[in-house]
Design a protein around this motif. Structure first.
Motif, PDB file in Angstrom:
ATOM      1  N   PRO A  86     -11.149  45.631  -5.504  1.00 44.43           N
ATOM      2  CA  PRO A  86     -10.836  44.216  -5.722  1.00 44.43           C
ATOM      3  C   PRO A  86     -12.055  43.473  -6.258  1.00 44.43           C
ATOM      4  O   PRO A  86     -13.159  43.605  -5.718  1.00 44.43           O
ATOM      5  CB  PRO A  86     -10.455  43.718  -4.319  1.00 44.43           C
ATOM      6  CG  PRO A  86     -11.161  44.649  -3.378  1.00 44.43           C
ATOM      7  CD  PRO A  86     -11.189  45.986  -4.069  1.00 44.43           C
ATOM      8  N   VAL A  87     -11.862  42.687  -7.324  1.00 41.89           N
ATOM      9  CA  VAL A  87     -12.982  41.938  -7.916  1.00 41.89           C
ATOM     10  C   VAL A  87     -12.667  40.447  -8.050  1.00 41.89           C
ATOM     11  O   VAL A  87     -13.559  39.672  -8.407  1.00 41.89           O
ATOM     12  CB  VAL A  87     -13.363  42.508  -9.296  1.00 41.89           C
ATOM     13  CG1 VAL A  87     -13.945  43.905  -9.163  1.00 41.89           C
ATOM     14  CG2 VAL A  87     -12.167  42.492 -10.255  1.00 41.89           C
ATOM     15  N   GLY A  88     -11.448  40.034  -7.753  1.00 41.39           N
ATOM     16  CA  GLY A  88     -11.142  38.615  -7.852  1.00 41.39           C
ATOM     17  C   GLY A  88      -9.770  38.289  -7.296  1.00 41.39           C
ATOM     18  O   GLY A  88      -8.826  39.048  -7.477  1.00 41.39           O
ATOM     19  N   ARG A  89      -9.678  37.152  -6.616  1.00 41.61           N
ATOM     20  CA  ARG A  89      -8.392  36.676  -6.106  1.00 41.61           C
ATOM     21  C   ARG A  89      -8.020  35.398  -6.855  1.00 41.61           C
ATOM     22  O   ARG A  89      -8.846  34.493  -7.018  1.00 41.61           O
ATOM     23  CB  ARG A  89      -8.463  36.396  -4.609  1.00 41.61           C
ATOM     24  CG  ARG A  89      -7.153  35.821  -4.033  1.00 41.61           C
ATOM     25  CD  ARG A  89      -7.236  35.608  -2.544  1.00 41.61           C
ATOM     26  NE  ARG A  89      -7.286  36.879  -1.836  1.00 41.61           N
ATOM     27  CZ  ARG A  89      -6.240  37.617  -1.513  1.00 41.61           C
ATOM     28  NH1 ARG A  89      -5.019  37.208  -1.846  1.00 41.61           N
ATOM     29  NH2 ARG A  89      -6.382  38.742  -0.862  1.00 41.61           N
ATOM     30  N   TYR A  90      -6.777  35.326  -7.289  1.00 35.84           N
ATOM     31  CA  TYR A  90      -6.275  34.156  -7.999  1.00 35.84           C
ATOM     32  C   TYR A  90      -5.463  33.309  -7.034  1.00 35.84           C
ATOM     33  O   TYR A  90      -4.397  33.730  -6.565  1.00 35.84           O
ATOM     34  CB  TYR A  90      -5.421  34.588  -9.186  1.00 35.84           C
ATOM     35  CG  TYR A  90      -4.938  33.459 -10.056  1.00 35.84           C
ATOM     36  CD1 TYR A  90      -5.833  32.636 -10.744  1.00 35.84           C
ATOM     37  CD2 TYR A  90      -3.577  33.216 -10.212  1.00 35.84           C
ATOM     38  CE1 TYR A  90      -5.378  31.606 -11.557  1.00 35.84           C
ATOM     39  CE2 TYR A  90      -3.111  32.197 -11.037  1.00 35.84           C
ATOM     40  CZ  TYR A  90      -4.023  31.387 -11.702  1.00 35.84           C
ATOM     41  OH  TYR A  90      -3.574  30.370 -12.514  1.00 35.84           O
ATOM     42  N   LEU A 118     -18.899  44.690  -9.044  1.00 35.93           N
ATOM     43  CA  LEU A 118     -18.312  45.942  -8.557  1.00 35.93           C
ATOM     44  C   LEU A 118     -18.922  46.386  -7.226  1.00 35.93           C
ATOM     45  O   LEU A 118     -18.273  47.074  -6.440  1.00 35.93           O
ATOM     46  CB  LEU A 118     -18.485  47.036  -9.609  1.00 35.93           C
ATOM     47  CG  LEU A 118     -17.617  46.877 -10.861  1.00 35.93           C
ATOM     48  CD1 LEU A 118     -17.947  47.959 -11.881  1.00 35.93           C
ATOM     49  CD2 LEU A 118     -16.134  46.915 -10.509  1.00 35.93           C
ATOM     50  N   ALA A 119     -20.159  45.959  -6.966  1.00 39.20           N
ATOM     51  CA  ALA A 119     -20.801  46.296  -5.693  1.00 39.20           C
ATOM     52  C   ALA A 119     -20.404  45.337  -4.579  1.00 39.20           C
ATOM     53  O   ALA A 119     -20.793  45.535  -3.426  1.00 39.20           O
ATOM     54  CB  ALA A 119     -22.319  46.311  -5.857  1.00 39.20           C
ATOM     55  N   GLY A 120     -19.652  44.299  -4.920  1.00 40.23           N
ATOM     56  CA  GLY A 120     -19.161  43.380  -3.898  1.00 40.23           C
ATOM     57  C   GLY A 120     -19.915  42.078  -3.757  1.00 40.23           C
ATOM     58  O   GLY A 120     -19.611  41.283  -2.855  1.00 40.23           O
ATOM     59  N   THR A 121     -20.874  41.790  -4.617  1.00 37.32           N
ATOM     60  CA  THR A 121     -21.608  40.529  -4.556  1.00 37.32           C
ATOM     61  C   THR A 121     -20.742  39.390  -5.072  1.00 37.32           C
ATOM     62  O   THR A 121     -20.220  39.458  -6.189  1.00 37.32           O
ATOM     63  CB  THR A 121     -22.900  40.602  -5.397  1.00 37.32           C
ATOM     64  OG1 THR A 121     -23.731  41.648  -4.886  1.00 37.32           O
ATOM     65  CG2 THR A 121     -23.663  39.287  -5.350  1.00 37.32           C
ATOM     66  N   VAL A 122     -20.565  38.359  -4.278  1.00 38.14           N
ATOM     67  CA  VAL A 122     -19.741  37.221  -4.670  1.00 38.14           C
ATOM     68  C   VAL A 122     -20.504  36.366  -5.678  1.00 38.14           C
ATOM     69  O   VAL A 122     -21.657  35.993  -5.453  1.00 38.14           O
ATOM     70  CB  VAL A 122     -19.355  36.369  -3.446  1.00 38.14           C
ATOM     71  CG1 VAL A 122     -18.553  35.140  -3.874  1.00 38.14           C
ATOM     72  CG2 VAL A 122     -18.545  37.192  -2.458  1.00 38.14           C
ATOM     73  N   VAL A 123     -19.846  36.039  -6.800  1.00 35.45           N
ATOM     74  CA  VAL A 123     -20.511  35.291  -7.872  1.00 35.45           C
ATOM     75  C   VAL A 123     -19.780  33.988  -8.213  1.00 35.45           C
ATOM     76  O   VAL A 123     -19.919  33.448  -9.305  1.00 35.45           O
ATOM     77  CB  VAL A 123     -20.676  36.166  -9.140  1.00 35.45           C
ATOM     78  CG1 VAL A 123     -21.735  37.235  -8.915  1.00 35.45           C
ATOM     79  CG2 VAL A 123     -19.355  36.801  -9.551  1.00 35.45           C
ATOM     80  N   THR A 124     -18.983  33.473  -7.267  1.00 32.71           N
ATOM     81  CA  THR A 124     -18.326  32.180  -7.417  1.00 32.71           C
ATOM     82  C   THR A 124     -18.510  31.370  -6.146  1.00 32.71           C
ATOM     83  O   THR A 124     -18.861  31.908  -5.089  1.00 32.71           O
ATOM     84  CB  THR A 124     -16.820  32.330  -7.686  1.00 32.71           C
ATOM     85  OG1 THR A 124     -16.241  33.147  -6.653  1.00 32.71           O
ATOM     86  CG2 THR A 124     -16.550  32.936  -9.046  1.00 32.71           C
ATOM     87  N   GLU A 125     -18.261  30.060  -6.261  1.00 31.42           N
ATOM     88  CA  GLU A 125     -18.206  29.189  -5.094  1.00 31.42           C
ATOM     89  C   GLU A 125     -16.956  28.330  -5.177  1.00 31.42           C
ATOM     90  O   GLU A 125     -16.474  28.010  -6.269  1.00 31.42           O
ATOM     91  CB  GLU A 125     -19.449  28.295  -5.006  1.00 31.42           C
ATOM     92  CG  GLU A 125     -20.688  29.040  -4.536  1.00 31.42           C
ATOM     93  CD  GLU A 125     -21.678  28.124  -3.813  1.00 31.42           C
ATOM     94  OE1 GLU A 125     -21.224  27.205  -3.096  1.00 31.42           O
ATOM     95  OE2 GLU A 125     -22.884  28.336  -3.959  1.00 31.42           O
TER      96      GLU A 125
END
Length: 292
Positions: free
Chosen positions: A15-19, A41-48
């Motif tokens: 999983p890389v993004g939830r809409y 891909l490693a799981g680091t969140v890049v949104t707020e």
């Protein structure tokens, strides 16, 4: 924050993004479907989502501060001669239906509503594509159609008299860390040089730093690229010092007209990578992501 019927984008099974289709937010935040969380891909969140500094920033999506006087960005509205002003002019984007839903892609229809009427109908096409073992691409296209019987136009604070504030269009609110991220294009470095520039791509990189004590978690890089001629014509809106965010400017120098029945189309492809990419690495991944 909750949502209904929120698909998850996956790359190579991860999983890389939830809409979030129906965010539960107050009207002054201009509720709209958005992607959050988005991860490497490693799981680091890049949104707020709804950060304290700008609660109306909602992950990744499309936001316009002025659609014929209605605010689809959230927060205060810039009024010529007054400055940022709290007004009861907020619109909302309403999820209508999915035309396609797959693990790595979806196509959705949205209604842009204000004062009980539909102003725009949007067709949103989103896909997640694997690039390497440490990078993937978010391909995000949107088509805005004027469904009224009158001309509409899109504006920004800049077109209302606020210099340097031409935000409005595709927008990515990145994660805020102890240190501001770095930003660069193929030819420029730093917020002052990149903000407002027209460039094929712009990169934002943060997290792990070579400077001891600089703070930040795992390294990450976002590289946003215009994937059509019209999109490449739009200048970039960039913030790093105040908050980390990058987007396109639909109304930079003048309002963007949309006659009745006409459609504005834009497409942004964003490379989402683990690690802090160099300029050459960013350029190479953009070529791979955008090339048909």
């Amino acid at each position: 924050m909750t949502g209904h019927d929120s698909p998850v984008l996956r790359v190579a099974g991860r999983p890389v993004g939830r809409y979030v289709t129906r965010p539960e937010l107050p009207a002054r935040l201009s509720p709209r479907p958005c992607l959050h969380p988005v991860t490497t891909l490693a799981g680091t969140v890049v949104t707020e989502l709804t950060p304290a500094d700008h609660p109306h920033h909602l992950g990744v999506g499309v936001a316009v501060p002025d659609v014929e006087g209605y605010n689809f960005w959230g927060g205060r509205t810039f009024v010529r001669g007054k400055g940022p002003t709290e007004l009861g002019n907020h619109g909302a984007q309403r999820h209508l239906a999915f035309q396609l839903r797959e693990p790595g892609a979806f196509v959705a229809d949205l209604r842009w509503m204000a004062a009980g009427a539909e102003l725009l109908r949007e067709r949103r096409t989103v896909a997640a594509n694997e690039l390497t073992g440490t990078a993937w691409a978010l391909d995000f296209a949107f088509a805005l159609t004027n469904t009224t019987s009158r001309p509409l136009s899109l504006g920004s604070p800049a077109t209302s008299g606020r210099p340097g504030a031409a935000y409005g269009g595709f927008f990515w609110r990145a994660r805020k860390e102890a240190s501001a991220p770095e930003v660069f294009t193929a030819a420029a470095d730093g917020e002052a040089a990149v903000h407002g520039a027209r460039a094929d791509w712009v990169a934002l990189t943060g997290g792990a730093s070579a400077n001891p004590g600089a703070g930040g978690g795992a390294g990450w890089t976002l590289v946003l690229a215009g994937a059509t001629d019209a999109t490449r014509h739009d200048p970039w809106f960039v913030r790093t010092a105040e908050y980390p965010g990058v987007g396109s400017c639909l109304a930079h120098d003048a309002r963007l007209p949309i006659p009745p029945g006409e459609t504005v189309v834009r497409r942004i492809v964003t490379v989402v990578a683990d690690g802090r990419l160099t300029r050459d690495e960013a350029a190479a991944l953009v070529r791979k992501a955008v090339t048909p």
